[in-house]
Design an enzyme around this catalytic site. Structure first.
Site, short mmCIF file in Angstrom:
data_model
loop_
_atom_site.label_atom_id
_atom_site.label_comp_id
_atom_site.label_asym_id
_atom_site.label_seq_id
_atom_site.Cartn_x
_atom_site.Cartn_y
_atom_site.Cartn_z
N GLU A 118 -7.94 5.06 -4.55
CA GLU A 118 -7.04 4.31 -3.75
C GLU A 118 -6.13 3.56 -5.01
O GLU A 118 -4.90 3.38 -4.93
CB GLU A 118 -7.90 3.18 -2.78
CG GLU A 118 -6.89 2.16 -2.22
CD GLU A 118 -5.71 2.88 -1.03
OE1 GLU A 118 -4.93 2.06 -0.69
OE2 GLU A 118 -5.73 4.15 -0.96
N THR A 141 9.29 7.83 5.79
CA THR A 141 8.41 7.91 4.91
C THR A 141 7.10 8.17 5.62
O THR A 141 5.93 8.44 4.92
CB THR A 141 8.17 6.24 4.64
OG1 THR A 141 7.29 6.20 3.49
CG2 THR A 141 7.82 5.35 5.72
#
Length: 514
Positions: free
Chosen positions: A378, A504
């Site tokens: 992440e 997106t």
């Protein structure tokens, strides 16, 4: 892609799914998937379709029409207002895969959604990119090249009607003194979350709302988002733009003034930059100013933010910043950046942008190949002043160290592989995407679906969070499929002006006429 960005049961497998006992974690892997893994050569595109179907079966059996599946416990979540986020997010993927049964299950459900009913705060940003983007994409595809996939034509019309209904419910967000909208909305009392909004959450509305204006003939939808965008194109105060075109992240909705100079191509800012070039692709005549701002931001990023780890100077990352002080940290969310540079380079005929984008893609590829699961973390860093001793050897070999080891089924690395392949035709990017897809399947597959994991650098992923994100359907599986499948009009980089542009959340919308 952003940190900030639909399926139905396949008729032929209904007996399998309906026979599953309730509230019991069951592995519903399809027999043909297992057989496919032992055959050679593998039909990669079909393997992704198989995973899509498997994911849909678990969601449809245990969670539909709620927002998300909890695959370990066969439960469900409603983090996106309980309107069926996974169903709407899956629609455009089911369409490009040609999964007619799934498409019709989704579009027959959409007219039932009551946008005014929800028990939790509504995010203008998340609702726009997932729900509004998904519905408009479905409408564009089903009223265009994939019209044969809709059984009931009235369901297609309902996609646009429901888009209008949703936007009407959301539109009071723009009733601020400046026109910069609130993001957190309470529909029950027309409440809001106060006078602060973010760069990405303001700057990632314009594609969907302008498309709605064009399709509906109601220019007000475009006017609202164009006014909000104007504050981002002309930021104030000057200190909020520490490098040309690169902005801070927090904006006061009363004044339209920026509150800081912290940012980068990271979550909270990312998709603002993404949409600058995509709006020009959508309509070059109306949005040339946004293209110009993208060029300024891209040039500044290359000049000021490009960074090479001391242990691996062959790798390129984009740093974040606080004012003009660089923060040598990045995120999985930011790994869309290579794809966005490549896209900009293609449409502007700028090989320098393509080449820089390919370097960024290579850097994010390294974050995948270095870990125990071969999935990227992440958050990662290459700041040696903060390097933990326990990760020194890892940093010396890989060029980064891990500061948040989780993986939330994110798409950005595969997304950038997709743009790299479409620009170059180099099959290595197909191979990289396949390697990532296989690693993700091997590590996140559990129970009735796929789950976020806790640690990419531990064999097996370090445990499951019991949550299957809706963008698993919209983005990970779509990009994994499109990079392995043949040409179609919605594929990017086909030569000349693209006919479609992806929001997106990876929902393709048709570019403006002319």
């Amino acid at each position: 892609m952003v940190g900030s960005r639909l399926f139905a049961l396949v008729a032929g497998t209904a007996p399998l799914v309906c026979a599953l006992p309730a509230n019991t974690p069951i592995d519903i892997a399809l027999e043909h998937w297992n057989k496919r893994q032992s055959s050679a050569p593998v039909d990669r595109a079909q393997a992704v379709v198989d995973t899509f179907k498997l994911s849909w079966e678990g969601y449809y059996r245990y969670a539909f029409p709620n927002d998300e599946l909890k695959p370990v416990t066969n439960g469900f979540g409603n983090s996106r207002n309980g309107w069926g986020a996974s169903a709407v997010d899956a629609l455009s993927t089911a369409l490009v895969m040609g999964e007619k049964d799934i498409v019709n299950q989704i579009i027959s459900y959409v007219p039932q959604i009551n946008w005014s009913q929800t028990d939790i705060s509504v995010s203008l940003f998340e609702t726009t990119i997932r729900y509004l983007g998904g519905l408009l994409s479905g409408y564009d595809l089903l009223s265009g090249p994939l019209s044969n996939l809709a059984t009931n034509k009235s369901d297609v019309a309902a996609l646009l009607t429901q888009s209008i209904n949703l936007a009407n419910n959301l539109s009071y967000a723009f009733e601020t003194p400046s026109g910069v909208p609130w993001n957190g909305l309470t529909f029950s009392n027309r409440g809001n979350d106060g006078d602060n909004n973010g760069l990405a959450t303001v700057g990632t509305l314009i594609l969907e709302w302008v498309r709605l204006a064009d399709l509906s003939g109601n220019a007000t939808y475009a006017t609202l988002v164009e006014k909000a965008e104007s504050y981002l194109l002309n930021p104030s105060p000057a200190s909020s733009e520490p490098f040309p075109g690169l902005l801070g992240m927090n904006i006061n909705t009363t004044t339209g003034q920026f509150q800081d100079a912290v940012g980068g191509w990271i979550g909270g800012a990312d998709s603002f930059y993404e949409y600058l070039i995509k709006m020009w692709i959508y309509d070059p005549a109306r949005y040339s100013t946004l293209k110009d701002r993208w060029i300024i931001a891209a040039d500044s990023s290359i000049q000021y933010l490009a960074s090479h780890p001391s242990s691996r100077p062959d790798i390129t990352f984009l740093a974040a910043y606080d004012g003009r002080t660089l923060d040598l940290t990045s995120q999985h969310l930011a790994c869309f950046d290579g794809g966005n540079f490549i896209l900009g380079g293609q449409v502007l005929a700028r090989q320098d942008y393509i080449d820089f984008g390919l370097a960024l893609v290579n850097g994010c590829h390294e974050t995948y190949t270095a870990t125990a699961t071969r999935i990227g973390p992440e958050i990662f860093s290459w700041d040696t002043t903060k390097l933990p001793a326990s990760q020194a050897a890892f940093y010396n070999a890989s060029g980064f160290y891990i500061t948040n080891p989780s993986y939330a089924l994110r798409p950005e690395v595969i997304e950038s592989y997709y743009y790299a392949f479409r620009a170059t035709g180099d099959s290595k990017y197909q191979d990289w995407a396949w390697d990532a897809f296989v690693a993700i399947n091997a590590t996140t597959r559990v129970g009735s679906g796929y789950s976020s994991i806790r640690n990419v650098n531990v064999a097996g992923g370090g445990g499951f969070t019991d949550f299957q994100e809706s963008f698993w359907f919209a983005e990970v599986l779509k990009y994994s499929y499109l990079i392995q499948s043949g040409d179609a009009e919605w594929q990017v980089g086909g030569g000349g002006r693209d006919k479609w542009v992806f929001n997106t959340e990876a929902h393709p919308v048709k570019v403006a006429a002319g």
